[in-house]
Design a protein around this motif. Structure first.
Motif, PDB file in Angstrom:
ATOM      1  N   GLY A 270       0.843  -1.141   0.004  1.00  0.00           N
ATOM      2  CA  GLY A 270      -0.003  -0.017  -0.020  1.00  0.00           C
ATOM      3  C   GLY A 270       0.787   1.068   0.033  1.00  0.00           C
ATOM      4  N   GLU A 291       1.533  -1.643  -4.875  1.00  0.00           N
ATOM      5  CA  GLU A 291       0.575  -0.553  -4.998  1.00  0.00           C
ATOM      6  C   GLU A 291      -0.596  -0.892  -5.910  1.00  0.00           C
ATOM      7  N   GLN A 292      -1.874  -0.760  -5.564  1.00  0.00           N
ATOM      8  CA  GLN A 292      -2.839  -1.295  -6.541  1.00  0.00           C
ATOM      9  C   GLN A 292      -3.463  -0.599  -7.645  1.00  0.00           C
ATOM     10  N   ASP A 293      -3.139   0.890  -7.054  1.00  0.00           N
ATOM     11  CA  ASP A 293      -3.576   1.956  -8.268  1.00  0.00           C
ATOM     12  C   ASP A 293      -2.830   2.347  -9.180  1.00  0.00           C
ATOM     13  N   ARG A 317      -3.465  -5.673  -6.181  1.00  0.00           N
ATOM     14  CA  ARG A 317      -3.800  -5.870  -4.948  1.00  0.00           C
ATOM     15  C   ARG A 317      -3.555  -6.664  -3.985  1.00  0.00           C
ATOM     16  N   GLY A 336      -4.518  -1.611   3.274  1.00  0.00           N
ATOM     17  CA  GLY A 336      -5.052  -2.827   3.233  1.00  0.00           C
ATOM     18  C   GLY A 336      -5.723  -3.131   4.622  1.00  0.00           C
ATOM     19  N   VAL A 340      -4.656  -8.337   4.449  1.00  0.00           N
ATOM     20  CA  VAL A 340      -3.293  -8.113   3.979  1.00  0.00           C
ATOM     21  C   VAL A 340      -2.245  -8.437   5.032  1.00  0.00           C
TER      22      VAL A 340
END
Length: 413
Positions: A270, A291-293, A317, A336, A340
């Motif tokens: 994250g 990082e998910q974004d 994610r 998360g 996580v």
């Protein structure tokens, strides 16, 4: 008291040059000559001198100590520079007086054969120890030389560099008729069989501003010293979106708890702006950011480039994105939920650090860490920063309080 006769340790050149002139008179006077079988065969040992072929070091050390005690001149033959991850350390630890005559080391020879400068390179070894710190040095730093060992050589280290942009130089049998120097990718090196002994050079991509230097080389030639510009940097030193960044006061404690240094791998989950992982990288650690974004991932790349550090980025994610990643020494969970954290502690890294703004998440996180065998410490950080008021007055502006939890497994470093 008569002076003690030191043991003469002579390096035989790693590039096959003639021995140092000091070797001949030392051999002529020697009553004991110690070295690997190949070294003993390569020099004119006088007929009256006893020899000891190196295998386990302890018997040789005992014979050398006895020779010193009896006043018998002794010579030790070694490869290259015996003070560089060589026999000098072991002999000094045994209390033996030494005179050292070095030759060109295998590391210097490998860089010479590759035609590369190596001021600022880190030199590490995978010989006789856990190879992961050497591998993490290659992941973290732009220029690393590794002294390899069977089972911890170019193939094994290259396999661990999957996902990091590196080119490798492998130098085999330096200074012999079988010498071979190969430049390969990690993917190519991982599937080849390499002869021992060999030296591995791990090199980052060239710096666009200085094609002679790998990207990320420090101007002061200190590969893993404390960063010149410090750490716990102000938020203004990073690009970030909507204040999605760990504040500097919190970051200072988080980085301290993660204990980044050369040879360790830190996950930053994250990652947001990437500030925590980047500051761990500035302190010499290898860093893997999750990082998910995609927009956030682009920000992390830009921030890493701005601070001239190598951060491997995984866009996805968590916890699914964590599958198959190399084993970390420490993990920062900056985003998360409980799933996580559960996935992280299932792998039992040495240290886990997380930040929580919501108090209702603190107790479950502590319980999860303790259930996995971690000792847990926690602090709430509340900072108040100077802010100007009209008319020249100053006030204190409070930042949002954050809880920092640290889980540590017993007997960790």
């Amino acid at each position: 008291m008569e002076p003690v006769t030191p043991v003469t340790v002579v390096g035989l050149d790693a590039v096959g040059a003639p021995p140092h002139p000091a070797l001949a008179p030392a051999l002529a006077a020697a009553g004991l000559v110690v070295g690997a079988a190949r070294h003993l065969a390569a020099v004119p040992v006088p007929p009256g001198a006893a020899t000891a072929a190196l295998g386990p070091l302890d018997p040789a050390v005992r014979r050398l100590a006895a020779a010193v005690g009896d006043g018998v001149p002794a010579v030790v033959l070694a490869s290259g520079d015996p003070g560089l991850f060589g026999i000098v350390r072991r002999l000094r630890a045994a209390g033996l007086p030494l005179r050292v005559v070095p030759a060109v080391s295998s590391v210097a020879a490998a860089f010479a054969r590759a035609g590369l400068p190596w001021d600022g390179a880190a030199v590490v070894t995978a010989h006789g120890r856990d190879p992961r710190p050497a591998l993490n040095a290659c992941r973290a730093l732009p220029l690393v030389a590794v002294l390899t060992a069977p089972g911890a050589g170019a193939a094994e280290l290259a396999a661990g560099l999957a996902g990091w942009s590196r080119r490798l130089v492998v130098a085999e049998h330096l200074g012999t008729d079988a010498e071979r120097v190969s430049e390969v990718t990690p993917e190519q090196a991982a599937v080849r069989t390499w002869d021992d002994p060999h030296v591995l050079l791990s090199i980052a991509a060239p710096d666009p501003a200085d094609p002679v230097a790998p990207a990320g080389m420090r101007a002061d030639n200190q590969p893993a010293a404390a960063p010149v510009g410090g750490w716990a940097l102000p938020e203004s030193r990073y690009a970030h979106r909507d204040s999605m960044i760990t504040k500097s006061e919190v970051r200072a404690l988080v980085v301290a708890r993660l204990r980044p240094r050369l040879g360790r791998l830190v996950w930053d989950i994250g990652a947001g702006s990437g500030s925590v992982g980047i500051e761990c990288a500035l302190l010499g650690a290898a860093v893997l950011a999750v990082e998910q974004d995609p927009e956030g991932a682009a920000t992390i790349r830009a921030n890493a480039a701005a601070h001239a550090v190598d951060v491997r980025l995984v866009v996805g994610r968590a916890p699914a994105a964590l599958a198959g990643l190399p084993e970390p020494d420490a993990v920062f969970v900056g985003g998360g939920g409980g799933d996580v954290l559960a996935a992280v502690v299932a792998g039992l890294p040495e240290r886990v650090v997380l930040t929580l703004a919501a108090l209702d998440r603190v107790a479950p996180a502590v319980g999860l860490l303790r259930a996995a065998g971690y000792t847990v410490e926690g602090s709430q950080l509340s900072a108040a920063r100077l802010a100007d008021l009209p008319g020249g007055s100053i006030r204190l502006a409070a930042t949002n309080p954050v809880v920092v939890l640290t889980g540590e497994r017993p007997c960790t470093t």
